[in-house]
Enzyme design. Structure first.
Site, mmCIF file in Angstrom:
data_model
loop_
_atom_site.group_PDB
_atom_site.id
_atom_site.type_symbol
_atom_site.label_atom_id
_atom_site.label_comp_id
_atom_site.label_asym_id
_atom_site.label_seq_id
_atom_site.Cartn_x
_atom_site.Cartn_y
_atom_site.Cartn_z
ATOM 1 N N ASP A 79 -1.999 15.941 15.662
ATOM 2 C CA ASP A 79 -1.210 16.867 16.469
ATOM 3 C C ASP A 79 -1.928 18.197 16.583
ATOM 4 O O ASP A 79 -2.578 18.650 15.638
ATOM 5 C CB ASP A 79 0.169 17.082 15.843
ATOM 6 C CG ASP A 79 0.960 15.784 15.760
ATOM 7 O OD1 ASP A 79 0.969 15.051 16.764
ATOM 8 O OD2 ASP A 79 1.544 15.506 14.694
ATOM 9 N N ALA A 84 -3.094 18.634 10.404
ATOM 10 C CA ALA A 84 -3.400 18.811 11.825
ATOM 11 C C ALA A 84 -4.575 19.754 12.007
ATOM 12 O O ALA A 84 -4.651 20.811 11.401
ATOM 13 C CB ALA A 84 -2.172 19.361 12.554
ATOM 14 N N PHE A 110 13.002 15.391 9.550
ATOM 15 C CA PHE A 110 11.702 14.786 9.823
ATOM 16 C C PHE A 110 11.825 13.685 10.877
ATOM 17 O O PHE A 110 10.982 13.563 11.772
ATOM 18 C CB PHE A 110 11.116 14.225 8.526
ATOM 19 C CG PHE A 110 9.696 13.775 8.654
ATOM 20 C CD1 PHE A 110 8.691 14.658 9.032
ATOM 21 C CD2 PHE A 110 9.346 12.459 8.395
ATOM 22 C CE1 PHE A 110 7.374 14.243 9.157
ATOM 23 C CE2 PHE A 110 8.027 12.033 8.513
ATOM 24 C CZ PHE A 110 7.046 12.930 8.897
ATOM 25 N N ARG A 158 -4.846 10.206 16.238
ATOM 26 C CA ARG A 158 -5.092 11.270 17.195
ATOM 27 C C ARG A 158 -4.853 12.615 16.530
ATOM 28 O O ARG A 158 -5.641 13.543 16.659
ATOM 29 C CB ARG A 158 -4.174 11.123 18.410
ATOM 30 C CG ARG A 158 -4.476 12.147 19.511
ATOM 31 C CD ARG A 158 -3.352 12.268 20.511
ATOM 32 N NE ARG A 158 -2.192 12.925 19.916
ATOM 33 C CZ ARG A 158 -1.121 13.304 20.598
ATOM 34 N NH1 ARG A 158 -1.049 13.052 21.889
ATOM 35 N NH2 ARG A 158 -0.105 13.893 20.008
ATOM 36 N N SER A 168 0.855 -1.191 0.000
ATOM 37 C CA SER A 168 0.000 0.000 0.000
ATOM 38 C C SER A 168 0.888 1.236 0.000
ATOM 39 O O SER A 168 2.087 1.158 0.274
ATOM 40 C CB SER A 168 -0.954 -0.009 1.199
ATOM 41 O OG SER A 168 -0.244 -0.190 2.411
ATOM 42 N N GLU A 208 1.080 5.724 0.697
ATOM 43 C CA GLU A 208 0.493 6.942 1.272
ATOM 44 C C GLU A 208 0.840 8.155 0.415
ATOM 45 O O GLU A 208 1.973 8.312 -0.034
ATOM 46 C CB GLU A 208 1.028 7.156 2.684
ATOM 47 C CG GLU A 208 0.522 8.445 3.338
ATOM 48 C CD GLU A 208 1.091 8.660 4.722
ATOM 49 O OE1 GLU A 208 0.717 7.881 5.623
ATOM 50 O OE2 GLU A 208 1.915 9.578 4.895
ATOM 51 N N HIS A 267 3.859 -0.772 3.701
ATOM 52 C CA HIS A 267 3.131 0.467 3.423
ATOM 53 C C HIS A 267 4.163 1.561 3.169
ATOM 54 O O HIS A 267 4.925 1.920 4.071
ATOM 55 C CB HIS A 267 2.250 0.838 4.614
ATOM 56 C CG HIS A 267 1.425 2.072 4.400
ATOM 57 N ND1 HIS A 267 0.292 2.077 3.605
ATOM 58 C CD2 HIS A 267 1.568 3.345 4.871
ATOM 59 C CE1 HIS A 267 -0.234 3.298 3.604
ATOM 60 N NE2 HIS A 267 0.529 4.095 4.353
#
Length: 279
Positions: A104, A47, A211, A102, A11, A13, A261
């Site tokens: 940021d 975010a 990063f 969740r 997969s 992103e 992924h």
């Protein structure tokens, strides 16, 4: 490489582009990766919903490839009514997969919203939509950067899975043993769902180091030192990165990982070169 040998396959992103040129480029990337018959694409979410509109439009465009597309959805900074509307919208569009995070808290933002943690978001999605969505959550083999301890992070992960998640995708890492240890520990705590390793191709050392420092992903010292030694030699950085990450992926699959992924950064070639190196 055939993805059929691995139950969850491969997969990828993407992030929502913010220019017309970026959107056009992403469609080419989408098409190149779709040829490899991935299990799904995912699309990130800014975010506090800062890219919500772009996420929705990108999801629509990516889905035109015919590949299952899973939008990221985060709860920090969002109220239940907003999330309810978003879930309804995705259902109407035929979306049946989500990545629940969740998120940021952006700087300068007031409240954190009605849901504080990813397990609460997973519970909310299940309460609102039943089993309509396949839900993926995040996992951190090297520990979430804000977790007080590895043990507490494991507890939080198990809580997310037991709230109704179907699978997990990890933060990227470059030490296979970190992944295997994490999986072993979670299995001992009763989690049997697939945990898919997240893979970050290495193409730009400066950006990767910045990063990684921010998100808590460890770059082993020997990799850092070799990448530093190449300086501005981008070809050598890319070749070394391809070799390192290809070996990592092969070891993960040989060790039983249910798929891979790729964090593509909206590029096709680095991920495809790695896949072509796998047996």
């Amino acid at each position: 490489m055939s993805t059929q040998a691995h139950p969850l396959g491969i997969s990828y992103e993407f992030f929502p582009p913010n220019t017309d040129l970026g959107r056009e480029k992403l469609m080419g990337v989408r098409d190149a990766l779709a040829e490899r018959n991935p299990r799904f694409f995912s699309v990130t979410y800014g975010a506090g919903g800062s890219t919500q509109a772009r996420t929705i439009s990108t999801v629509q465009a990516v889905r035109e490839s015919g590949i299952t597309t899973a939008p990221h959805i985060s709860c920090i900074g969002s109220e239940k009514a907003q999330l309810r509307d978003l879930l309804h919208r995705y259902r109407e569009q035929g979306i049946d997969s989500l990545v629940a995070l969740r998120g940021d808290l952006p700087s300068g933002m007031g409240g954190i919203g009605e849901l504080r943690y990813a397990n609460e978001l997973v519970e909310f999605i299940r309460e609102e939509t039943g089993d309509h969505f396949e839900i993926a959550v995040a996992a951190y083999p090297e520990c979430h950067p804000q977790a007080p301890s590895f043990e507490k992070d494991l507890e939080n992960f198990v809580r997310k899975m037991k709230a109704g998640a179907n699978l997990a995708v990890t933060q990227y890492f470059y030490t296979a043993d970190a992944y295997f240890h994490f999986v072993e520990r979670t299995r001992a705590l009763g989690v049997e769902s697939p945990i898919i390793p997240g893979i970050m191709p290495i193409t730009n050392y400066t950006k990767l180091a910045r990063f990684s420092d921010a998100c808590g992903a460890e770059i082993p010292r020997w990799i850092r030192k070799q990448l530093e030694a190449y300086g501005d030699d981008s070809e050598s950085i890319a070749a070394f990165g391809e070799e390192v990450v290809s070996r990592l992926c092969q070891r993960l699959l040989d060790g039983g990982a249910p798929g891979l992924h790729f964090y593509t950064l909206n590029q096709a070639a680095p991920s495809l070169r790695i896949l072509d190196n796998l047996s």
